[in-house]
Design a protein around this motif. Structure first.
Motif, PDB file in Angstrom:
ATOM      1  N   TYR A 125       0.831  -1.192   0.000  1.00  0.00           N
ATOM      2  CA  TYR A 125       0.000   0.000   0.000  1.00  0.00           C
ATOM      3  C   TYR A 125       0.875   1.256   0.000  1.00  0.00           C
ATOM      4  CZ  TYR A 125      -3.227   3.609   1.560  1.00  0.00           C
ATOM      5  OH  TYR A 125      -3.949   4.770   1.657  1.00  0.00           O
ATOM      6  N   PHE A 126       1.928   1.241   0.807  1.00  0.00           N
ATOM      7  CA  PHE A 126       2.817   2.406   0.869  1.00  0.00           C
ATOM      8  C   PHE A 126       3.508   2.640  -0.470  1.00  0.00           C
ATOM      9  CE2 PHE A 126       7.194   3.900   1.428  1.00  0.00           C
ATOM     10  CZ  PHE A 126       6.938   5.182   1.892  1.00  0.00           C
ATOM     11  N   PHE A 127       4.120   1.594  -1.045  1.00  0.00           N
ATOM     12  CA  PHE A 127       4.902   1.776  -2.271  1.00  0.00           C
ATOM     13  C   PHE A 127       4.022   2.127  -3.473  1.00  0.00           C
ATOM     14  CE2 PHE A 127       8.487  -0.811  -0.360  1.00  0.00           C
ATOM     15  CZ  PHE A 127       9.343   0.274  -0.310  1.00  0.00           C
ATOM     16  N   PHE A 144      -3.928  12.870 -12.852  1.00  0.00           N
ATOM     17  CA  PHE A 144      -5.084  11.991 -12.678  1.00  0.00           C
ATOM     18  C   PHE A 144      -5.647  12.115 -11.261  1.00  0.00           C
ATOM     19  CE2 PHE A 144      -6.646   7.780 -11.308  1.00  0.00           C
ATOM     20  CZ  PHE A 144      -7.760   7.684 -12.143  1.00  0.00           C
ATOM     21  N   VAL A 145      -4.762  12.223 -10.274  1.00  0.00           N
ATOM     22  CA  VAL A 145      -5.197  12.310  -8.873  1.00  0.00           C
ATOM     23  C   VAL A 145      -6.023  13.567  -8.648  1.00  0.00           C
ATOM     24  CG1 VAL A 145      -4.366  12.630  -6.507  1.00  0.00           C
ATOM     25  CG2 VAL A 145      -3.324  10.896  -7.973  1.00  0.00           C
ATOM     26  N   GLN A 146      -5.636  14.665  -9.293  1.00  0.00           N
ATOM     27  CA  GLN A 146      -6.345  15.919  -9.087  1.00  0.00           C
ATOM     28  C   GLN A 146      -7.786  15.867  -9.585  1.00  0.00           C
ATOM     29  OE1 GLN A 146      -5.242  18.480  -7.309  1.00  0.00           O
ATOM     30  NE2 GLN A 146      -3.418  17.232  -6.916  1.00  0.00           N
ATOM     31  N   ARG A 147      -8.110  14.922 -10.447  1.00  0.00           N
ATOM     32  CA  ARG A 147      -9.471  14.790 -10.978  1.00  0.00           C
ATOM     33  C   ARG A 147     -10.384  13.999 -10.055  1.00  0.00           C
ATOM     34  NH1 ARG A 147      -9.793  15.328 -16.771  1.00  0.00           N
ATOM     35  NH2 ARG A 147     -11.418  13.733 -16.744  1.00  0.00           N
ATOM     36  N   GLU A 148      -9.805  13.281  -9.096  1.00  0.00           N
ATOM     37  CA  GLU A 148     -10.585  12.412  -8.216  1.00  0.00           C
ATOM     38  C   GLU A 148     -10.461  12.882  -6.767  1.00  0.00           C
ATOM     39  OE1 GLU A 148     -12.451  10.068  -9.452  1.00  0.00           O
ATOM     40  OE2 GLU A 148     -11.700  10.225 -11.517  1.00  0.00           O
ATOM     41  N   GLU A 149     -11.570  13.311  -6.179  1.00  0.00           N
ATOM     42  CA  GLU A 149     -11.530  13.850  -4.820  1.00  0.00           C
ATOM     43  C   GLU A 149     -11.115  12.799  -3.799  1.00  0.00           C
ATOM     44  OE1 GLU A 149     -15.108  15.800  -3.749  1.00  0.00           O
ATOM     45  OE2 GLU A 149     -15.046  17.242  -5.406  1.00  0.00           O
ATOM     46  N   GLN A 150     -11.608  11.560  -3.965  1.00  0.00           N
ATOM     47  CA  GLN A 150     -11.249  10.503  -3.010  1.00  0.00           C
ATOM     48  C   GLN A 150      -9.750  10.242  -3.023  1.00  0.00           C
ATOM     49  OE1 GLN A 150     -13.515  10.276  -5.383  1.00  0.00           O
ATOM     50  NE2 GLN A 150     -15.516   9.842  -4.466  1.00  0.00           N
ATOM     51  N   LEU A 151      -9.167  10.228  -4.206  1.00  0.00           N
ATOM     52  CA  LEU A 151      -7.728   9.993  -4.314  1.00  0.00           C
ATOM     53  C   LEU A 151      -6.940  11.152  -3.718  1.00  0.00           C
ATOM     54  CD1 LEU A 151      -7.308   8.381  -7.854  1.00  0.00           C
ATOM     55  CD2 LEU A 151      -7.160   7.272  -5.627  1.00  0.00           C
ATOM     56  N   GLN A 152      -7.444  12.360  -3.842  1.00  0.00           N
ATOM     57  CA  GLN A 152      -6.744  13.513  -3.279  1.00  0.00           C
ATOM     58  C   GLN A 152      -6.564  13.350  -1.770  1.00  0.00           C
ATOM     59  OE1 GLN A 152      -8.296  17.390  -4.392  1.00  0.00           O
ATOM     60  NE2 GLN A 152      -8.846  16.658  -6.425  1.00  0.00           N
ATOM     61  N   PHE A 153      -7.605  12.888  -1.098  1.00  0.00           N
ATOM     62  CA  PHE A 153      -7.499  12.678   0.350  1.00  0.00           C
ATOM     63  C   PHE A 153      -6.481  11.581   0.671  1.00  0.00           C
ATOM     64  CE2 PHE A 153      -8.747  10.253   4.098  1.00  0.00           C
ATOM     65  CZ  PHE A 153      -8.760  11.243   5.074  1.00  0.00           C
ATOM     66  N   LEU A 154      -6.560  10.463  -0.054  1.00  0.00           N
ATOM     67  CA  LEU A 154      -5.662   9.341   0.214  1.00  0.00           C
ATOM     68  C   LEU A 154      -4.207   9.709  -0.057  1.00  0.00           C
ATOM     69  CD1 LEU A 154      -7.732   6.370  -1.262  1.00  0.00           C
ATOM     70  CD2 LEU A 154      -7.383   6.925   1.144  1.00  0.00           C
ATOM     71  N   ILE A 155      -3.969  10.465  -1.135  1.00  0.00           N
ATOM     72  CA  ILE A 155      -2.599  10.832  -1.465  1.00  0.00           C
ATOM     73  C   ILE A 155      -2.067  11.873  -0.490  1.00  0.00           C
ATOM     74  CG2 ILE A 155      -1.161  11.942  -3.217  1.00  0.00           C
ATOM     75  CD1 ILE A 155      -1.912   9.040  -3.826  1.00  0.00           C
ATOM     76  N   ARG A 156      -2.905  12.824  -0.113  1.00  0.00           N
ATOM     77  CA  ARG A 156      -2.457  13.891   0.795  1.00  0.00           C
ATOM     78  C   ARG A 156      -2.004  13.312   2.139  1.00  0.00           C
ATOM     79  NH1 ARG A 156      -2.951  19.345   0.986  1.00  0.00           N
ATOM     80  NH2 ARG A 156      -2.949  20.341   3.044  1.00  0.00           N
ATOM     81  N   TYR A 157      -2.738  12.311   2.635  1.00  0.00           N
ATOM     82  CA  TYR A 157      -2.403  11.714   3.936  1.00  0.00           C
ATOM     83  C   TYR A 157      -1.861  10.289   3.781  1.00  0.00           C
ATOM     84  CZ  TYR A 157      -5.214  15.646   5.501  1.00  0.00           C
ATOM     85  OH  TYR A 157      -5.699  16.908   5.708  1.00  0.00           O
ATOM     86  N   HIS A 158      -1.262  10.033   2.628  1.00  0.00           N
ATOM     87  CA  HIS A 158      -0.839   8.659   2.313  1.00  0.00           C
ATOM     88  C   HIS A 158       0.165   8.120   3.328  1.00  0.00           C
ATOM     89  CE1 HIS A 158       0.533   5.157   0.160  1.00  0.00           C
ATOM     90  NE2 HIS A 158       1.767   5.641   0.137  1.00  0.00           N
ATOM     91  N   ARG A 159       1.182   8.885   3.634  1.00  0.00           N
ATOM     92  CA  ARG A 159       2.227   8.376   4.526  1.00  0.00           C
ATOM     93  C   ARG A 159       1.710   8.208   5.950  1.00  0.00           C
ATOM     94  NH1 ARG A 159       7.974  10.984   2.438  1.00  0.00           N
ATOM     95  NH2 ARG A 159       7.744  10.266   0.284  1.00  0.00           N
ATOM     96  N   PHE A 160       0.828   9.084   6.383  1.00  0.00           N
ATOM     97  CA  PHE A 160       0.256   8.916   7.719  1.00  0.00           C
ATOM     98  C   PHE A 160      -0.608   7.653   7.774  1.00  0.00           C
ATOM     99  CE2 PHE A 160      -3.042   9.516  10.902  1.00  0.00           C
ATOM    100  CZ  PHE A 160      -2.279   9.857  12.012  1.00  0.00           C
ATOM    101  N   ILE A 161      -1.417   7.425   6.735  1.00  0.00           N
ATOM    102  CA  ILE A 161      -2.249   6.220   6.688  1.00  0.00           C
ATOM    103  C   ILE A 161      -1.368   4.969   6.670  1.00  0.00           C
ATOM    104  CG2 ILE A 161      -3.921   4.927   5.303  1.00  0.00           C
ATOM    105  CD1 ILE A 161      -5.002   7.630   4.322  1.00  0.00           C
ATOM    106  N   SER A 162      -0.292   5.010   5.880  1.00  0.00           N
ATOM    107  CA  SER A 162       0.622   3.858   5.796  1.00  0.00           C
ATOM    108  C   SER A 162       1.260   3.575   7.148  1.00  0.00           C
ATOM    109  CB  SER A 162       1.707   4.126   4.755  1.00  0.00           C
ATOM    110  OG  SER A 162       1.147   4.344   3.480  1.00  0.00           O
TER     111      SER A 162
END
Length: 438
Positions: free
Chosen positions: A155-157, A169-187
């Motif tokens: 998941y992290f990599f 592509f990420v900027q077009r999807e709101e759900q992905l924006q949240f996951l990418i913005r806090y990706h390292r914290f979630i990982s």
């Protein structure tokens, strides 16, 4: 490991573990005048005996069952075991190569899925060895936590890969924006949950062995998952950076097994020449918002454009020509194939030492005549690291997608400042024309 079997358990808080007394040593320190050389000899003797006992203490792993298809067994029944293995190995090698070409034809994302599948299978083979060797201990949650950590690391990599290469592509999807913005914290939170589960699973009589298997899992993740991530990173730079290194190792394995020096590096240089002509192989995978899809179309970089090179004097006399036309990538392919030939086999030597340590012939019996998946990819993982480092050191420049991703999350005033600075810079370089004052 031996201490665990005979003494068992972790010491409690504040509980010290006394070292075993030296041979002939009496209470009260009667031998305080023992010489340093005698002490060193005594230590060497004790640890040498401990090593031999630990080696003999490793349980035998039963040999894997033969998974050769019955139709091949019947067809090759009249041959000796040596020639039977040769034919089985050859037939399945051609089958795997044919499937590999089919996956190449299906595109980059199918190759990524192939790498992920190989990664999971190699992880399974190594973890299974540990489970089978120490199965009698019935360690709590060992296999569950091993697979959980594999999921966390992937998941992290893969999240990092999406953030680096598909910012548009990420900027077009709101759900992905949240996951990418806090990706390292979630990982980190996911890994921390697994870490706490491991601590809660500790059992006193198996405590040391549990830490041993915890390290086993993490070293496996380091070797398998990290290297497969680097393979995918190279694939994003263009399929040719994936195909040529893998082909180098495959050719090196085949020539070592069959043909000696009759096939050298020249075929790989020719392959690099052919592949460099096609955008399908040299263009990186990119997301294009105008067509809303991922494409491998581009204007080939200077690496994949023919250039004329002047030959050194001694080569001019041999080749009877002064200049030669080459793709710059062909020169880089010499470095890649040299590493595959000289250093790549050390990955195989490492794997052989690992198997010898646990008294097994192969990692598994997934592929008849070849062993496990890990048996076929032991050299590839070392090659993956080299290719990634080579691209980062000599090929790749700044990542535009990553820069764009960082710009898009800035405050509007910061974006305007960067825009003005960039505009002034481009005008000074003559790329943009200055605006006319009315």
């Amino acid at each position: 490991m031996l201490e665990l079997r005979h003494r068992g358990g972790c010491p409690g808080p504040g509980e010290a573990v006394a070292p075993p007394p030296r041979e002939g040593e009496a209470a009260g320190g009667d031998h305080e005048t023992e010489s340093t050389s005698d002490k060193e000899t005594d230590i060497d003797d004790r640890y040498g005996d401990l090593d031999s006992r630990i080696d003999s203490d490793i349980p035998e792993i039963p040999p894997s069952s033969d998974r050769t298809p019955e139709i091949l067994k019947k067809a090759l029944s009249g041959l000796s075991s040596r020639w039977k293995n040769w034919w089985i190995r050859g037939i399945l090698t051609l089958t795997m190569i044919s499937l590999f070409f089919l996956i190449i034809y299906m595109g980059s994302f199918m190759l990524m899925l192939l790498v992920l599948g190989i990664q999971v299978k190699c992880f399974h083979e190594i973890i299974t060895i540990g489970y089978r060797v120490y199965h009698s201990y019935d360690l709590p949650w060992f296999r569950t936590l091993s697979w959980y950590f594999l999921l966390c690391v992937n998941y992290f990599f893969y999240g990092e890969t999406v953030a680096d290469y598909f910012a548009t592509f990420v900027q077009r999807e709101e759900q992905l924006q949240f996951l990418i913005r806090y990706h390292r914290f979630i990982s980190f939170a996911l890994y921390l949950a697994g870490f706490c589960m491991f601590v809660l699973s500790l059992v006193k009589k198996h405590c040391r062995l549990q830490f041993y298997m915890f390290a086993w899992t993490h070293v496996t993740l380091l070797i398998i998952v990290t290297q497969s991530h680097l393979v995918i990173q190279s694939l994003f730079e263009g399929m040719i950076w994936f195909l040529l290194p893998i082909s180098s190792v495959i050719c090196n394995d085949i020539t070592a097994y069959l043909f000696g020096f009759f096939f050298g590096r020249t075929p790989l240089i020719k392959a690099a020449y052919v592949l460099s002509k096609y955008q399908y192989f040299v263009c990186p995978v990119e997301y294009r918002s105008d067509v809303n899809s991922f494409v491998t179309e581009c204007e080939p970089s200077e690496l994949f454009q023919l250039r004329n090179y002047s030959l050194p004097p001694f080569l001019k006399a041999v080749l009877r020509q002064e200049r030669v036309s080459l793709y710059p990538f062909q020169i880089h392919s010499i470095a890649l194939s040299t590493f595959a030939s000289l250093i790549g086999p050390f990955g195989g030597f490492f794997a052989s030492g690992f198997k010898r340590a646990f008294k097994i012939k192969d990692f598994a019996n997934t592929i008849p005549g070849h062993g496990g998946i890990m048996d076929r990819f032991d050299c590839q993982y070392l090659m993956a690291t080299f290719v990634h480092v080579y691209i980062a050191s000599f090929i790749r420049g700044p990542n535009p997608s990553k820069v764009l991703q960082q710009l898009l999350v800035l405050q509007p005033e910061h974006q305007l400042n960067i825009y003005k600075t960039l505009k002034i810079h481009l005008i000074e370089k003559g790329i943009l024309q200055p605006a006319l004052k009315v």
